[in-house]
Write an enzyme that holds these catalytic residues in place. Structure first.
Site, PDB file in Angstrom:
ATOM      1  N   LYS A 202       3.302  27.194  -7.400  1.00  0.00           N
ATOM      2  CA  LYS A 202       3.086  27.032  -8.991  1.00  0.00           C
ATOM      3  C   LYS A 202       2.930  25.653  -9.519  1.00  0.00           C
ATOM      4  CE  LYS A 202       2.500  31.643  -8.750  1.00  0.00           C
ATOM      5  NZ  LYS A 202       3.494  32.475  -8.426  1.00  0.00           N
TER       6      LYS A 202
HETATM    7  C1  LIG Z   1       0.987  37.480 -10.693  1.00  0.00           C
HETATM    8  C2  LIG Z   1       2.339  37.494 -10.111  1.00  0.00           C
HETATM    9  N1  LIG Z   1       3.487  37.905 -10.926  1.00  0.00           N
HETATM   10  C3  LIG Z   1       4.684  37.760 -10.374  1.00  0.00           C
HETATM   11  C4  LIG Z   1       5.001  36.967  -9.413  1.00  0.00           C
HETATM   12  C5  LIG Z   1       6.557  36.885  -8.866  1.00  0.00           C
HETATM   13  O1  LIG Z   1       6.805  35.546  -9.208  1.00  0.00           O
HETATM   14  P1  LIG Z   1       8.131  35.020  -8.208  1.00  0.00           P
HETATM   15  O2  LIG Z   1       7.513  34.778  -6.771  1.00  0.00           O
HETATM   16  O3  LIG Z   1       8.671  33.966  -8.830  1.00  0.00           O
HETATM   17  O4  LIG Z   1       9.402  36.352  -8.026  1.00  0.00           O
HETATM   18  C6  LIG Z   1       3.975  36.464  -8.715  1.00  0.00           C
HETATM   19  C7  LIG Z   1       4.273  35.170  -7.652  1.00  0.00           C
HETATM   20  O5  LIG Z   1       3.594  34.717  -7.053  1.00  0.00           O
HETATM   21  C8  LIG Z   1       2.697  36.597  -9.237  1.00  0.00           C
HETATM   22  O6  LIG Z   1       1.442  35.659  -8.561  1.00  0.00           O
END
Ligand SMILES: Cc1ncc(COP(=O)(O)O)c(C=O)c1O
Length: 403
Positions: A202
């Site tokens: 990110k």
């Molecule tokens: C659209 C979306 N929502 C939620 C998440 C979940 O985030 P995390 O990986 O920090 O748990 C991601 C992760 O890449 C994502 O791309």
């Protein structure tokens, strides 16, 4: 190298020389000496977990996205879970979301015992289609969960308007969209709650981590309590006030982002603007280069939107090609370009099929996009050579397969 010169070379998948010697991933973090220093300082301090860096990171983050409150979590997924809980999602409720996302978006609805209801996306941005949302609203609907796919803001004005009319709450999954703008507003200050992720691919990373922003102090209070086992005060607050007494007032979790991670996040946040600028530069370079390349449809940007470009997903114009997505994908990987696919529509995953039956064919725009999507490498640390390698490899492969 011009398009014609690369188009005549043998593809690496057929034994030719790959465009790159080393593999270029689709995403990668950048960590500086200042980041390392900030983390080391915390490691030598009194607070490894919920200490002063949490407050500092949350305050700096809230200021950056223009929100009143920011509450940190151990991941974007934990942040989504907390937001779904704070929105009041409970068994029997429904939340409308997009199938073209990472499964965590709809999983958070399931964590609360509620039911995710998918609505199709629009063919330009691949974000939730407001008209399709309206069709899915029932007496059980409590929330709408748009995703700012690839970093392009969802149609948040239209979605907020629908939510207001039906008394629903909007949770914007902006895990792709830190730094994106929608008109004159920043993503993070538009929906009732907005969720971010600090995974290493990110714009800003804390290793794992997430954040929810909101204007509403009551939601912020619930989010803080939920991430701390459902206990209304944290250990540092109790130490400051000389109190030991605490009570658990709801069933929460341990979703606390440690000071170590927040120190990294604070340093990374200082570079958000330059990271965004670089990603926007790379996106512009790609879009420009692909104008002449057959079979490539670059991602669409609506007027008034300023995407954050977490991903750069092209769609293949399969009618102009003698290959399908799988062949193009393998050919690009053989050129050492780390392409990816975002996403398998959530309703097609085996778990969702088992729980909700075979829904294939119900979301034609998302499913058609899925068959044609290829995410190209996109991260702020990409060099000029990296960008040139990607455009050369895409030209080489697409010219080879073009009719
Ligand atoms: C659209 C979306 N929502 C939620 C998440 C979940 O985030 P995390 O990986 O920090 O748990 C991601 C992760 O890449 C994502 O791309």
């Amino acid at each position: 190298m011009g398009i014609m010169s690369v188009s005549t070379q043998a593809l690496a998948i057929h034994g030719g020389t790959p465009v790159r010697r080393s593999y270029l991933p689709y995403g990668h973090q950048s960590v500086t000496d200042a980041d390392v220093q900030a983390v080391v300082e915390v490691l030598r301090s009194d607070w490894l977990t919920t200490g002063p860096k949490v407050d500092e990171f949350e305050a700096a983050f809230a200021a950056r996205v223009g929100a009143r409150h920011a509450v940190s979590f151990t991941s974007g997924t934990a942040a989504l879970h907390a937001a779904a809980f704070a929105a009041g999602l409970r068994p029997g409720d429904e939340a409308i979301t997009t199938p073209l996302t990472f499964a965590a978006t709809s999983n958070c609805v399931l964590y609360c015992g509620a039911t995710p209801v998918f609505a199709d996306v629009t063919s330009d941005t691949l974000n939730l289609d407001p008209e399709q949302i309206e069709r899915k609203i029932t007496s059980k609907t409590r929330a709408i969960l748009p995703v700012d796919y690839a970093g392009h803001p969802a149609d948040l004005n239209a979605i907020n308007e629908i939510a207001k009319r039906h008394g629903l709450i909007v949770i914007d999954d902006a895990c792709h969209a830190l730094g994106a703008e929608y008109g004159d507003r920043r993503v993070g200050s538009i929906a009732e709650m907005t969720v971010f992720s600090f995974h290493p691919v990110k714009h800003v990373t804390t290793g794992e981590g997430g954040m929810v922003t909101t204007e509403d102090p009551r939601l912020a209070k619930t989010l803080r309590c939920f991430r701390n086992h459902g206990i209304s005060t944290d250990a540092r607050e109790r130490q400051k006030s000389g109190q030991w007494f605490y009570e658990m007032v709801m069933l929460g979790f341990n979703y606390r982002l440690p000071d170590i991670a927040c120190a990294l996040g604070l340093e990374q946040l200082k570079r958000l603007d330059s990271n965004l600028a670089r990603r926007r530069e790379i996106a512009a370079r790609y879009t420009d280069a692909f104008r002449e390349v057959p079979g490539v449809i670059p991602p669409f940007t609506r007027s008034g939107a300023n995407p954050a470009w977490h991903l750069y997903p092209i769609r293949l114009d399969l009618q102009k090609l003698s290959a399908d997505r799988a062949q193009v994908f393998s050919a690009l990987r053989a050129e050492n370009i780390g392409v990816n696919v975002h996403y398998i529509p959530v309703h097609l995953h085996p778990y969702y099929r088992q729980q909700f039956g075979d829904r294939s064919g119900e979301f034609p725009v998302a499913e058609d996009a899925y068959a044609r999507l290829v995410s190209l490498p996109m991260f702020h640390a990409m060099t000029e050579q990296d960008v040139a390698d990607v455009t050369a490899a895409v030209s080489k492969v697409m010219c080879h397969y073009a009719h």
